[in-house]
Design a protein around this motif. Structure first.
Motif, PDB file in Angstrom:
ATOM      1  N   ASP A  32      -3.112  -2.903 -16.307  1.00  0.00           N
ATOM      2  CA  ASP A  32      -3.651  -1.785 -16.945  1.00  0.00           C
ATOM      3  C   ASP A  32      -3.285  -0.514 -16.339  1.00  0.00           C
ATOM      4  O   ASP A  32      -3.533   0.812 -16.726  1.00  0.00           O
ATOM      5  CB  ASP A  32      -5.261  -1.875 -17.148  1.00  0.00           C
ATOM      6  CG  ASP A  32      -6.105  -2.024 -16.005  1.00  0.00           C
ATOM      7  OD1 ASP A  32      -5.387  -1.961 -14.757  1.00  0.00           O
ATOM      8  OD2 ASP A  32      -7.446  -1.711 -15.877  1.00  0.00           O
ATOM      9  N   ASN A  33      -2.691  -0.352 -15.077  1.00  0.00           N
ATOM     10  CA  ASN A  33      -1.975   0.601 -14.501  1.00  0.00           C
ATOM     11  C   ASN A  33      -0.968   1.163 -15.136  1.00  0.00           C
ATOM     12  O   ASN A  33       0.177   1.086 -14.354  1.00  0.00           O
ATOM     13  CB  ASN A  33      -1.839   0.345 -12.911  1.00  0.00           C
ATOM     14  CG  ASN A  33      -1.954   1.353 -12.039  1.00  0.00           C
ATOM     15  OD1 ASN A  33      -1.727   2.445 -12.462  1.00  0.00           O
ATOM     16  ND2 ASN A  33      -1.965   1.309 -10.666  1.00  0.00           N
ATOM     17  N   VAL A  34      -1.047   1.837 -16.180  1.00  0.00           N
ATOM     18  CA  VAL A  34       0.141   2.265 -16.886  1.00  0.00           C
ATOM     19  C   VAL A  34       0.784   3.356 -16.420  1.00  0.00           C
ATOM     20  O   VAL A  34       2.279   3.293 -16.215  1.00  0.00           O
ATOM     21  CB  VAL A  34      -0.448   2.869 -18.346  1.00  0.00           C
ATOM     22  CG1 VAL A  34       0.881   3.231 -19.004  1.00  0.00           C
ATOM     23  CG2 VAL A  34      -1.245   1.621 -19.073  1.00  0.00           C
ATOM     24  N   ILE A  35       0.413   4.163 -15.746  1.00  0.00           N
ATOM     25  CA  ILE A  35       1.178   5.247 -14.781  1.00  0.00           C
ATOM     26  C   ILE A  35       1.962   4.648 -13.705  1.00  0.00           C
ATOM     27  O   ILE A  35       3.259   5.119 -13.824  1.00  0.00           O
ATOM     28  CB  ILE A  35       0.216   6.444 -14.359  1.00  0.00           C
ATOM     29  CG1 ILE A  35      -0.650   7.072 -15.785  1.00  0.00           C
ATOM     30  CG2 ILE A  35       1.068   7.404 -13.613  1.00  0.00           C
ATOM     31  CD1 ILE A  35      -1.242   8.107 -15.301  1.00  0.00           C
ATOM     32  N   ALA A  36       1.474   4.057 -12.995  1.00  0.00           N
ATOM     33  CA  ALA A  36       2.219   3.358 -11.741  1.00  0.00           C
ATOM     34  C   ALA A  36       3.141   2.541 -12.404  1.00  0.00           C
ATOM     35  O   ALA A  36       4.337   2.325 -11.761  1.00  0.00           O
ATOM     36  CB  ALA A  36       1.010   2.593 -10.772  1.00  0.00           C
ATOM     37  N   ARG A  37       2.857   1.869 -13.428  1.00  0.00           N
ATOM     38  CA  ARG A  37       3.830   0.604 -13.781  1.00  0.00           C
ATOM     39  C   ARG A  37       5.150   1.425 -14.369  1.00  0.00           C
ATOM     40  O   ARG A  37       6.333   1.024 -14.180  1.00  0.00           O
ATOM     41  CB  ARG A  37       3.243  -0.158 -14.968  1.00  0.00           C
ATOM     42  CG  ARG A  37       2.189  -1.287 -14.456  1.00  0.00           C
ATOM     43  CD  ARG A  37       1.671  -2.172 -15.669  1.00  0.00           C
ATOM     44  NE  ARG A  37       2.839  -2.993 -16.206  1.00  0.00           N
ATOM     45  CZ  ARG A  37       2.883  -3.558 -17.240  1.00  0.00           C
ATOM     46  NH1 ARG A  37       1.598  -3.439 -17.753  1.00  0.00           N
ATOM     47  NH2 ARG A  37       3.710  -4.246 -17.747  1.00  0.00           N
ATOM     48  N   LYS A  95       6.096   8.656  -4.716  1.00  0.00           N
ATOM     49  CA  LYS A  95       7.256   8.202  -4.945  1.00  0.00           C
ATOM     50  C   LYS A  95       8.256   8.200  -3.894  1.00  0.00           C
ATOM     51  O   LYS A  95       9.078   7.642  -3.636  1.00  0.00           O
ATOM     52  CB  LYS A  95       7.763   9.185  -6.258  1.00  0.00           C
ATOM     53  CG  LYS A  95       8.817   8.356  -6.968  1.00  0.00           C
ATOM     54  CD  LYS A  95       9.191   9.391  -8.258  1.00  0.00           C
ATOM     55  CE  LYS A  95      10.357   8.502  -9.073  1.00  0.00           C
ATOM     56  NZ  LYS A  95      10.408   9.390 -10.335  1.00  0.00           N
ATOM     57  N   ALA A  96       8.317   9.237  -3.094  1.00  0.00           N
ATOM     58  CA  ALA A  96       9.217   9.450  -2.054  1.00  0.00           C
ATOM     59  C   ALA A  96       8.905   8.244  -0.930  1.00  0.00           C
ATOM     60  O   ALA A  96       9.807   7.737  -0.534  1.00  0.00           O
ATOM     61  CB  ALA A  96       9.018  10.818  -1.225  1.00  0.00           C
ATOM     62  N   LEU A  97       7.473   7.924  -0.984  1.00  0.00           N
ATOM     63  CA  LEU A  97       7.410   6.796   0.071  1.00  0.00           C
ATOM     64  C   LEU A  97       7.928   5.604  -0.383  1.00  0.00           C
ATOM     65  O   LEU A  97       8.363   4.614   0.409  1.00  0.00           O
ATOM     66  CB  LEU A  97       5.835   6.670   0.485  1.00  0.00           C
ATOM     67  CG  LEU A  97       5.062   7.444   1.326  1.00  0.00           C
ATOM     68  CD1 LEU A  97       3.674   7.595   1.310  1.00  0.00           C
ATOM     69  CD2 LEU A  97       5.484   7.166   2.761  1.00  0.00           C
ATOM     70  N   LEU A  98       7.746   5.187  -1.761  1.00  0.00           N
ATOM     71  CA  LEU A  98       8.206   4.026  -2.452  1.00  0.00           C
ATOM     72  C   LEU A  98       9.769   3.914  -2.163  1.00  0.00           C
ATOM     73  O   LEU A  98      10.087   2.756  -1.925  1.00  0.00           O
ATOM     74  CB  LEU A  98       7.624   4.033  -3.851  1.00  0.00           C
ATOM     75  CG  LEU A  98       7.969   2.828  -4.598  1.00  0.00           C
ATOM     76  CD1 LEU A  98       7.139   1.635  -3.907  1.00  0.00           C
ATOM     77  CD2 LEU A  98       7.379   3.274  -5.898  1.00  0.00           C
ATOM     78  N   ARG A 108      -1.761  15.414  -3.307  1.00  0.00           N
ATOM     79  CA  ARG A 108      -1.156  14.648  -4.606  1.00  0.00           C
ATOM     80  C   ARG A 108      -0.834  15.723  -5.736  1.00  0.00           C
ATOM     81  O   ARG A 108      -0.847  16.867  -5.512  1.00  0.00           O
ATOM     82  CB  ARG A 108      -2.471  13.968  -5.169  1.00  0.00           C
ATOM     83  CG  ARG A 108      -2.958  12.616  -4.348  1.00  0.00           C
ATOM     84  CD  ARG A 108      -3.873  11.776  -4.884  1.00  0.00           C
ATOM     85  NE  ARG A 108      -4.310  10.870  -4.120  1.00  0.00           N
ATOM     86  CZ  ARG A 108      -5.226   9.879  -4.423  1.00  0.00           C
ATOM     87  NH1 ARG A 108      -5.801   9.965  -5.383  1.00  0.00           N
ATOM     88  NH2 ARG A 108      -5.641   8.824  -3.451  1.00  0.00           N
ATOM     89  N   GLY A 109       0.319  15.138  -6.318  1.00  0.00           N
ATOM     90  CA  GLY A 109       0.891  15.931  -7.196  1.00  0.00           C
ATOM     91  C   GLY A 109       2.186  16.584  -6.579  1.00  0.00           C
ATOM     92  O   GLY A 109       2.912  17.272  -7.269  1.00  0.00           O
ATOM     93  N   THR A 134       0.866  -1.206  -0.028  1.00  0.00           N
ATOM     94  CA  THR A 134       0.009  -0.003   0.014  1.00  0.00           C
ATOM     95  C   THR A 134       0.851   1.087  -0.004  1.00  0.00           C
ATOM     96  O   THR A 134       1.818   1.287   0.683  1.00  0.00           O
ATOM     97  CB  THR A 134      -0.835  -0.086   1.483  1.00  0.00           C
ATOM     98  OG1 THR A 134      -1.610  -1.128   1.366  1.00  0.00           O
ATOM     99  CG2 THR A 134      -1.709   1.232   1.393  1.00  0.00           C
ATOM    100  N   VAL A 135       0.603   2.046  -0.928  1.00  0.00           N
ATOM    101  CA  VAL A 135       1.218   3.408  -0.848  1.00  0.00           C
ATOM    102  C   VAL A 135      -0.154   4.254  -1.168  1.00  0.00           C
ATOM    103  O   VAL A 135      -0.635   4.273  -2.169  1.00  0.00           O
ATOM    104  CB  VAL A 135       2.251   3.699  -2.118  1.00  0.00           C
ATOM    105  CG1 VAL A 135       2.671   5.203  -2.060  1.00  0.00           C
ATOM    106  CG2 VAL A 135       3.384   2.693  -1.684  1.00  0.00           C
ATOM    107  N   ILE A 136      -0.264   5.246  -0.278  1.00  0.00           N
ATOM    108  CA  ILE A 136      -1.405   6.221  -0.334  1.00  0.00           C
ATOM    109  C   ILE A 136      -1.035   7.699  -0.187  1.00  0.00           C
ATOM    110  O   ILE A 136      -0.418   7.970   0.923  1.00  0.00           O
ATOM    111  CB  ILE A 136      -2.563   5.732   0.977  1.00  0.00           C
ATOM    112  CG1 ILE A 136      -2.616   4.251   0.986  1.00  0.00           C
ATOM    113  CG2 ILE A 136      -3.901   6.518   0.653  1.00  0.00           C
ATOM    114  CD1 ILE A 136      -3.451   3.661   2.383  1.00  0.00           C
ATOM    115  N   VAL A 137      -1.431   8.412  -0.913  1.00  0.00           N
ATOM    116  CA  VAL A 137      -1.338  10.025  -0.584  1.00  0.00           C
ATOM    117  C   VAL A 137      -3.017  10.535  -0.289  1.00  0.00           C
ATOM    118  O   VAL A 137      -3.661  10.129  -1.281  1.00  0.00           O
ATOM    119  CB  VAL A 137      -0.633  10.605  -1.566  1.00  0.00           C
ATOM    120  CG1 VAL A 137      -0.692  12.159  -1.402  1.00  0.00           C
ATOM    121  CG2 VAL A 137       0.930   9.891  -1.626  1.00  0.00           C
TER     122      VAL A 137
END
Length: 250
Positions: A225-230, A201-204, A195-196, A187-190
């Motif tokens: 299909d989660n292209v942005i995250a991938r 990304k810092a958490l990851l 957001r933005g 889980t990575v939640i903002v």
């Protein structure tokens, strides 16, 4: 079947079975169904109670094991029941269903540069409301009445980390499973209003480094299909290891 034998079989496929290893090793598994051929374990179904749902982790190395697991699932009273495992195994357990592929990523990159606005959550008394507020963002529903303290304690034991924007908690990341050599960043939640700003990304990056500090390789799972995250994951150094699936059994 002895717990040690079950764990030995799970560790033969440690990366993809890390969640099941966590459940069995920690004692959180509600029940473990075993299919054996003589002394050889060919199939496992690991059941756990997540508070708002039950989960069933699947391992099947033969058609006979998969058939035995399918029969066991038909007999289980637990609903909702979320199956998870290799994509092809879940697809065979749910014939006729359109299964959404999940990409199973293992980290193969370097140590990351991190920020100093991240700290580990300490205990339920101090951090429960902050955790539940952010979990509600994740699940898009209020979980304050449905998520037990036991579940939160389990999350805290594995590792929950808050990121701050000024004095406000802006997001969190957590591990959901750890085996001897791997750690799942689940889980990575903002929070929407933060957001933005690059906080996810810092958490990851922090979670990657924390995994290394524990001598574990991080992994995560996301929708195909989660292209942005991938794109972000692959840019950081995650590489595809397998296709996975999470699907509800009805």
């Amino acid at each position: 079947m002895e717990k040690a034998e079950v764990l030995a079989r799970l560790y033969e496929d440690e990366l993809l079975q890390a969640t099941n290893i966590q459940m069995v090793q920690s004692g959180y598994a509600k029940e473990v169904f075993v299919h054996s051929n003589g002394d050889v374990i060919e199939g496992l179904l690991v059941l756990s109670d997540e508070g708002n749902k039950h989960m069933a982790g699947v391992l099947a190395s033969t058609p006979a094991a998969l058939a035995a697991i399918a029969e066991q699932l038909r007999q289980l009273p637990f609903r909702p029941l979320l199956l998870h495992g290799r994509y092809d195994e879940i697809a065979q357990l749910l014939p006729g269903r359109e299964i959404k592929p999940q990409v199973f990523y293992r980290y193969e990159g370097p140590i990351q540069e991190v920020t100093d606005n991240i700290c580990r959550a300490e205990n339920v008394a101090a951090d429960k409301e902050k955790m539940l507020d952010l979990y509600s963002v994740l699940f898009e529903e209020n979980v304050h009445g449905s998520m037990s303290d036991e579940r939160l304690i389990r999350d805290l034991a594995l590792g929950v980390y808050f990121i701050y924007s000024g004095d406000e908690v802006a997001g969190l990341a957590r591990y959901s499973a750890k085996s001897d050599n791997y750690a799942e960043i689940n889980t990575v939640i903002v929070d929407n209003k933060f957001r933005g700003q690059g906080l996810g990304k810092a958490l990851l990056k922090h979670m990657i480094n924390q995994s290394f500090a524990e001598r574990r390789t991080p992994f995560l799972v996301t929708g195909e299909d989660n292209v942005i995250a991938r794109k972000m994951y692959e840019g950081l150094g995650f590489e595809q290891a397998a296709l996975y699936a999470y699907e509800f059994y009805e």
